[in-house]
Design a protein around this motif. Structure first.
Motif, PDB file in Angstrom:
ATOM      1  N   ASP A 242       0.835  -1.186   0.000  1.00 17.05           N
ATOM      2  CA  ASP A 242       0.000   0.000   0.000  1.00 17.05           C
ATOM      3  C   ASP A 242       0.884   1.255   0.000  1.00 17.05           C
ATOM      4  O   ASP A 242       1.835   1.353   0.790  1.00 17.05           O
ATOM      5  N   MET A 243       0.580   2.193  -0.854  1.00 13.08           N
ATOM      6  CA  MET A 243       1.393   3.414  -0.979  1.00 13.08           C
ATOM      7  C   MET A 243       1.458   4.200   0.330  1.00 13.08           C
ATOM      8  O   MET A 243       2.484   4.757   0.696  1.00 13.08           O
ATOM      9  N   ARG A 244       0.328   4.231   1.041  1.00 10.86           N
ATOM     10  CA  ARG A 244       0.285   5.024   2.276  1.00 10.86           C
ATOM     11  C   ARG A 244       1.194   4.391   3.351  1.00 10.86           C
ATOM     12  O   ARG A 244       1.926   5.085   4.049  1.00 10.86           O
ATOM     13  N   ILE A 245       1.128   3.066   3.446  1.00 13.20           N
ATOM     14  CA  ILE A 245       1.992   2.363   4.409  1.00 13.20           C
ATOM     15  C   ILE A 245       3.462   2.595   4.044  1.00 13.20           C
ATOM     16  O   ILE A 245       4.296   2.879   4.907  1.00 13.20           O
ATOM     17  N   ALA A 246       3.763   2.512   2.744  1.00 13.91           N
ATOM     18  CA  ALA A 246       5.152   2.710   2.290  1.00 13.91           C
ATOM     19  C   ALA A 246       5.623   4.133   2.599  1.00 13.91           C
ATOM     20  O   ALA A 246       6.756   4.346   3.022  1.00 13.91           O
ATOM     21  N   ARG A 247       4.730   5.108   2.415  1.00 11.91           N
ATOM     22  CA  ARG A 247       5.113   6.498   2.674  1.00 11.91           C
ATOM     23  C   ARG A 247       5.386   6.711   4.170  1.00 11.91           C
ATOM     24  O   ARG A 247       6.380   7.305   4.559  1.00 11.91           O
ATOM     25  N   LEU A 248       4.497   6.162   5.006  1.00 11.83           N
ATOM     26  CA  LEU A 248       4.686   6.302   6.462  1.00 11.83           C
ATOM     27  C   LEU A 248       5.988   5.637   6.890  1.00 11.83           C
ATOM     28  O   LEU A 248       6.735   6.161   7.724  1.00 11.83           O
ATOM     29  N   TYR A 249       6.262   4.477   6.304  1.00 14.82           N
ATOM     30  CA  TYR A 249       7.509   3.761   6.610  1.00 14.82           C
ATOM     31  C   TYR A 249       8.707   4.649   6.271  1.00 14.82           C
ATOM     32  O   TYR A 249       9.633   4.802   7.078  1.00 14.82           O
ATOM     33  N   SER A 250       8.675   5.240   5.078  1.00 13.90           N
ATOM     34  CA  SER A 250       9.823   6.057   4.652  1.00 13.90           C
ATOM     35  C   SER A 250       9.981   7.300   5.532  1.00 13.90           C
ATOM     36  O   SER A 250      11.063   7.863   5.637  1.00 13.90           O
ATOM     37  N   GLU A 251       8.892   7.701   6.175  1.00 14.04           N
ATOM     38  CA  GLU A 251       8.972   8.860   7.077  1.00 14.04           C
ATOM     39  C   GLU A 251       9.258   8.444   8.519  1.00 14.04           C
ATOM     40  O   GLU A 251       9.292   9.279   9.434  1.00 14.04           O
ATOM     41  N   GLY A 252       9.426   7.146   8.752  1.00 16.16           N
ATOM     42  CA  GLY A 252       9.732   6.650  10.105  1.00 16.16           C
ATOM     43  C   GLY A 252       8.533   6.700  11.031  1.00 16.16           C
ATOM     44  O   GLY A 252       8.699   6.840  12.253  1.00 16.16           O
ATOM     45  N   ILE A 253       7.329   6.586  10.467  1.00 16.10           N
ATOM     46  CA  ILE A 253       6.115   6.631  11.298  1.00 16.10           C
ATOM     47  C   ILE A 253       5.468   5.242  11.310  1.00 16.10           C
ATOM     48  O   ILE A 253       5.160   4.685  10.245  1.00 16.10           O
ATOM     49  N   PRO A 254       5.258   4.657  12.515  1.00 17.88           N
ATOM     50  CA  PRO A 254       4.566   3.361  12.563  1.00 17.88           C
ATOM     51  C   PRO A 254       3.149   3.531  12.000  1.00 17.88           C
ATOM     52  O   PRO A 254       2.423   4.435  12.426  1.00 17.88           O
ATOM     53  N   PHE A 255       2.767   2.700  11.047  1.00 20.48           N
ATOM     54  CA  PHE A 255       1.515   2.984  10.344  1.00 20.48           C
ATOM     55  C   PHE A 255       0.267   2.812  11.214  1.00 20.48           C
ATOM     56  O   PHE A 255      -0.784   3.370  10.905  1.00 20.48           O
ATOM     57  N   VAL A 256       0.375   2.073  12.347  1.00 21.00           N
ATOM     58  CA  VAL A 256      -0.807   1.970  13.223  1.00 21.00           C
ATOM     59  C   VAL A 256      -1.162   3.328  13.849  1.00 21.00           C
ATOM     60  O   VAL A 256      -2.292   3.552  14.250  1.00 21.00           O
ATOM     61  N   GLU A 257      -0.156   4.227  13.897  1.00 24.77           N
ATOM     62  CA  GLU A 257      -0.419   5.548  14.487  1.00 24.77           C
ATOM     63  C   GLU A 257      -1.306   6.404  13.586  1.00 24.77           C
ATOM     64  O   GLU A 257      -2.071   7.239  14.047  1.00 24.77           O
ATOM     65  N   GLU A 258      -1.182   6.206  12.283  1.00 24.42           N
ATOM     66  CA  GLU A 258      -1.940   7.035  11.324  1.00 24.42           C
ATOM     67  C   GLU A 258      -3.125   6.284  10.737  1.00 24.42           C
ATOM     68  O   GLU A 258      -4.000   6.885  10.127  1.00 24.42           O
ATOM     69  N   MET A 259      -3.115   4.955  10.861  1.00 28.51           N
ATOM     70  CA  MET A 259      -4.194   4.139  10.275  1.00 28.51           C
ATOM     71  C   MET A 259      -4.745   3.245  11.393  1.00 28.51           C
ATOM     72  O   MET A 259      -4.393   2.072  11.492  1.00 28.51           O
ATOM     73  N   PRO A 260      -5.573   3.809  12.274  1.00 28.84           N
ATOM     74  CA  PRO A 260      -5.957   3.117  13.513  1.00 28.84           C
ATOM     75  C   PRO A 260      -6.642   1.771  13.317  1.00 28.84           C
ATOM     76  O   PRO A 260      -6.600   0.907  14.185  1.00 28.84           O
ATOM     77  N   GLY A 261      -7.266   1.566  12.168  1.00 29.73           N
ATOM     78  CA  GLY A 261      -7.888   0.253  11.903  1.00 29.73           C
ATOM     79  C   GLY A 261      -6.858  -0.860  12.019  1.00 29.73           C
ATOM     80  O   GLY A 261      -7.172  -1.998  12.396  1.00 29.73           O
ATOM     81  N   TRP A 262      -5.599  -0.514  11.719  1.00 26.19           N
ATOM     82  CA  TRP A 262      -4.550  -1.529  11.775  1.00 26.19           C
ATOM     83  C   TRP A 262      -4.163  -1.887  13.200  1.00 26.19           C
ATOM     84  O   TRP A 262      -3.700  -2.991  13.466  1.00 26.19           O
ATOM     85  N   LYS A 263      -4.365  -0.938  14.106  1.00 27.08           N
ATOM     86  CA  LYS A 263      -4.095  -1.232  15.511  1.00 27.08           C
ATOM     87  C   LYS A 263      -4.994  -2.395  15.953  1.00 27.08           C
ATOM     88  O   LYS A 263      -4.560  -3.317  16.641  1.00 27.08           O
ATOM     89  N   GLU A 264      -6.244  -2.337  15.513  1.00 29.67           N
ATOM     90  CA  GLU A 264      -7.186  -3.413  15.864  1.00 29.67           C
ATOM     91  C   GLU A 264      -6.757  -4.738  15.243  1.00 29.67           C
ATOM     92  O   GLU A 264      -6.862  -5.791  15.861  1.00 29.67           O
TER      93      GLU A 264
END
Ligand code: SF4
Ligand code: SF4
Length: 284
Positions: A242-264
């Motif tokens: 997913d482009m959004r996950i890849a972008r967050l990764y490249s910015e050093g941001i854990p994607f569960v922080e920006e995409m809360p559905g993934w935390k679940e």
């Protein structure tokens, strides 16, 4: 419960899974055991403090007492000692600190001195996630000692995630060996599949229950899923390419922080592992 996150090779998203899973479960501890290249804190950004040095006892020979009998050098299976006509030469970088040379010396000519080869660090207590990491000094080979010392800080009363080193060599065995469950992270690409099968063999040999997270799902083909179906290995989670996950990764941001559905989703994966483990239905 201790859950190790491993992969047959680097670059498959092992650290991403470890960090995102740790951030999704309340009360979790995270241990970065990839001591040659600990990357978890690139995503956590915690302020770290030293907990302890990791040192190895290396021999020092007392030339006054030494009779040059050579027993110590004969004993050392790591070739860390060489008997020369002029004295015993010590190669500290090869020494594993077993203490055997001191035991076999008939003259009491061997004493030990600690040699620092790494450090254990911890995130400041104010951080939301309890985080420890080990760091092996550059040029050192004793990763397993740093990993074992680091794991000594695991609180057995709390769930813990262990981010293991990549590959299937000794440091991985040290990191994974004590775990209650192992999550293997892989990609469904030809190269990833080869290393994934090696990792499966290793965890099977170690008799550790395990399941699989397929990262960048959709990038390759169905070979990992087909294999898992055939071998009855549970696929715990699929993380899409997913482009959004890849972008967050490249910015050093854990994607569960920006995409809360993934935390679940990560929390549900932990729950499934925990209940499967408690009921004894997980594969090994
Ligand atoms: S302590 Fe063990 S590994 Fe180190 S030099 Fe002595 S025998 Fe070799
Ligand atoms: S075993 Fe002791 S006496 Fe013999 S060579 Fe080694 S240090 Fe010297």
């Amino acid at each position: 419960m201790k859950i190790a996150i491993a992969s047959g090779k680097g670059g498959t998203g092992k650290t991403t899974v470890a960090v995102n899973l740790a951030l999704s479960v309340e009360g979790m501890q995270l241990f970065d055991c990839d001591v040659e290249e600990p990357n978890c804190n690139l995503f956590l950004g915690q302020e770290l403090e030293k907990v302890e040095d990791v040192s190895c006892p290396v021999p020092v020979i007392d030339s006054e007492k030494c009779t040059l009998c050579g027993k110590c050098a004969d004993f050392c299976r790591y070739n860390a000692l060489a008997a020369l006509s002029t004295g015993i030469m010590v190669f500290p970088f090869l020494c594993h600190g077993c203490g055997g040379c001191g035991l076999v010396c008939p003259e009491g000519a061997v004493r030990e001195e600690p040699r620092v080869l790494g450090v254990v660090e911890k995130g400041k207590a104010t951080a939301p996630l309890e985080f420890y990491r080990g760091l092996l000094n550059i040029g050192e080979a004793m990763a397993t000692l740093v990993i074992r010392t680091l794991q000594g800080h695991i609180d057995a009363n709390r769930p813990a995630i262990i981010d293991s080193p990549p590959g299937v060599a000794c440091p991985v065995i040290a990191a994974v060996g004590d775990a209650d469950y192992c999550v293997l992270v892989t990609e469904s690409t030809p190269f990833g599949f080869h290393d994934f099968k090696l990792a499966v063999e290793v965890v099977k040999l170690m008799k550790i229950p395990f399941g699989v997270v397929i990262n960048r799902d959709g990038l390759g083909d169905s070979r990992v899923e087909d294999f898992c179906r055939g071998e009855k290995i549970p696929v715990l989670l699929k993380i899409p390419n997913d482009m959004r996950i890849a972008r967050l990764y490249s910015e050093g941001i854990p994607f569960v922080e920006e995409m809360p559905g993934w935390k679940e989703k990560f929390a549900a994966m932990f729950k499934a592992i925990k209940s499967g483990s408690e009921s004894g239905v997980m594969n090994a």
